[in-house]
Design a protein around this motif. Sequence first.
Motif, PDB file in Angstrom:
ATOM      1  N   VAL A 137      40.562  31.367  31.390  1.00 42.63           N
ATOM      2  CA  VAL A 137      40.110  31.496  32.671  1.00 42.63           C
ATOM      3  C   VAL A 137      41.071  32.147  33.553  1.00 42.63           C
ATOM      4  CG1 VAL A 137      39.568  30.034  34.868  1.00 42.63           C
ATOM      5  CG2 VAL A 137      38.714  29.364  32.638  1.00 42.63           C
ATOM      6  N   GLY A 138      42.405  31.840  33.465  1.00 43.12           N
ATOM      7  CA  GLY A 138      43.307  32.608  34.318  1.00 43.12           C
ATOM      8  C   GLY A 138      43.483  34.051  34.019  1.00 43.12           C
ATOM      9  N   LEU A 139      43.356  34.456  32.702  1.00 43.74           N
ATOM     10  CA  LEU A 139      43.412  36.003  32.225  1.00 43.74           C
ATOM     11  C   LEU A 139      42.329  36.699  32.864  1.00 43.74           C
ATOM     12  CD1 LEU A 139      45.208  35.761  28.953  1.00 43.74           C
ATOM     13  CD2 LEU A 139      46.360  36.236  31.184  1.00 43.74           C
ATOM     14  N   VAL A 140      41.235  35.886  32.762  1.00 37.33           N
ATOM     15  CA  VAL A 140      39.883  36.632  33.080  1.00 37.33           C
ATOM     16  C   VAL A 140      39.750  36.908  34.920  1.00 37.33           C
ATOM     17  CG1 VAL A 140      37.158  36.604  33.108  1.00 37.33           C
ATOM     18  CG2 VAL A 140      38.578  36.015  31.091  1.00 37.33           C
ATOM     19  N   GLY A 141      40.494  35.744  35.287  1.00 38.16           N
ATOM     20  CA  GLY A 141      40.555  35.809  36.789  1.00 38.16           C
ATOM     21  C   GLY A 141      41.230  36.922  37.478  1.00 38.16           C
TER      22      GLY A 141
ATOM     23  N   PHE B  82      41.307  43.041  39.293  1.00 40.03           N
ATOM     24  CA  PHE B  82      41.449  44.386  38.912  1.00 40.03           C
ATOM     25  C   PHE B  82      40.162  45.051  38.738  1.00 40.03           C
ATOM     26  CE2 PHE B  82      41.316  47.578  35.376  1.00 40.03           C
ATOM     27  CZ  PHE B  82      42.879  48.231  35.699  1.00 40.03           C
ATOM     28  N   GLY B  83      39.090  44.165  38.837  1.00 38.24           N
ATOM     29  CA  GLY B  83      37.873  44.741  38.968  1.00 38.24           C
ATOM     30  C   GLY B  83      37.504  45.268  40.408  1.00 38.24           C
ATOM     31  N   ALA B  84      38.210  44.266  41.395  1.00 34.39           N
ATOM     32  CA  ALA B  84      38.225  44.543  42.806  1.00 34.39           C
ATOM     33  C   ALA B  84      38.860  45.969  42.954  1.00 34.39           C
ATOM     34  CB  ALA B  84      38.678  43.546  43.755  1.00 34.39           C
ATOM     35  N   TRP B  85      39.997  45.976  42.427  1.00 35.52           N
ATOM     36  CA  TRP B  85      40.674  47.055  42.388  1.00 35.52           C
ATOM     37  C   TRP B  85      40.059  48.380  42.410  1.00 35.52           C
ATOM     38  CZ3 TRP B  85      42.126  50.773  38.766  1.00 35.52           C
ATOM     39  CH2 TRP B  85      43.077  51.743  39.088  1.00 35.52           C
ATOM     40  N   TRP B  86      39.351  48.329  41.072  1.00 33.33           N
ATOM     41  CA  TRP B  86      38.679  49.693  40.560  1.00 33.33           C
ATOM     42  C   TRP B  86      37.488  50.005  41.353  1.00 33.33           C
ATOM     43  CZ3 TRP B  86      37.996  46.775  35.440  1.00 33.33           C
ATOM     44  CH2 TRP B  86      37.011  46.263  35.238  1.00 33.33           C
TER      45      TRP B  86
END
Length: 428
Positions: A276-280, A285-289
């Motif tokens: 959960v932490g890593l996917v979080g 990162f998705g917001a960044w791209w």
Amino acid sequence: MTTGLLAAGAAGAARVSDGNARGVIYLPGMPTGDTSWSRLRRTLWQPPRRHGEQPQERVVGPLELFYDLVVVVLVAQAAHHLATHLSWHGLGEYAAVFGLVWLAWINGSLHHELHGREDARGRSMFLLQILVLVPLGAFIPDAGGERGAAFAVDAGLLFAVLAVLWYLAQRGDAPGYRRASFTYVAMTAAAAVGLAGSALLPDDLRVLAWGVIDGAYLAGFAAIISARWLRAATITVTDSITERFGLLIIIVLGETVTGVVAGLAETPIEPLTLAVGLVGVTVGFGAWWVYFDFAGHRAPKAGHRVAIRWMYLHLPLTATVAAMGAAMVSLVEQAHEDRTPVATAWVLCGGAAVVLVATMVLATTLQDWQSRRDLYRPLSRASLAMAVLCLTLGFLRPPPIVLCVVLVVLLGIPWGFAVAHRFRDEEL
């Protein structure tokens, strides 16, 4: 020895003669550093640049980056407080406090961009703001409670400092700009008085007053820049301003990592919790791209109204990214729950929706919006559809691991759409 004394006397007499010619008296043995000192003072302590002297090509300096890091410490304080108060009341308090911090940051940044110089005076002005910001950060965790009055007084002092800085710049303005500059100084001073005066209010009313001041200040700034009768100077979004706003987004995105790390530190690290932490982190990162692939580090179109929209749209973007980082703590701690907690789900999913929509609205201010219509028009519709699905996901509240994975997919679809569009153009 006698020859040396005579030479010294002759030199002294020459200084007296030269000094008298300029209206300055020098005595033998008196240091003649007045001219050198004036030159040194002008070099290290120059007056503020006037409107219209804003350099179009300027590299963001390390002092500005240090100032940004200090501001982000305050943002982190607000986000950490929100992480333990995920509720509508907590969100309201977070929004009011974040708004004041962001307004202080944009004031300091624009003042240096428009009027600042790379000299001792410029450094001193930044240091003065930092010295006021530091205690403000210490008051943020309890700004809605016992330390609210102290936060209000310190925030009032910060805006008073900003008003003085703008006033000193206004004194050297061309006559045509002084009315707009004076109006802005008066508005900033009024905000300072209002903030300091809010210390006398009860806690809930005090936070509400901060929100009202945020909104009034944003409206007033836009009105001053847009009013033709004030003959305000047009704000040009230079490469350095674009870089500063983008850098603030990058630094604030670090809150998503901080939130995950804080959550993992508070719970036993098991495979599901770690997943959960890593996917979080990947959600962050998705917001960044989304931001940097479609809007970040791109110049807006000319015009002061466009510049205002471009700057203002970064406020919800930055606040939302920091809030998503705060929600990561709860997400990781509740990794084994059958459903994601209500507040956590809405902050994360609503935040992803805001990032998608705000980025596309921000894209409408860019030069690329016109030159790459074939990409941005369908991309904006795809992003809007993904934002609706993000909100639907928040309503459904699946388990944390499912929620994170789906958010990553929804944030990645617009990016995949853009990549497919690029390949299609290359084939054509």
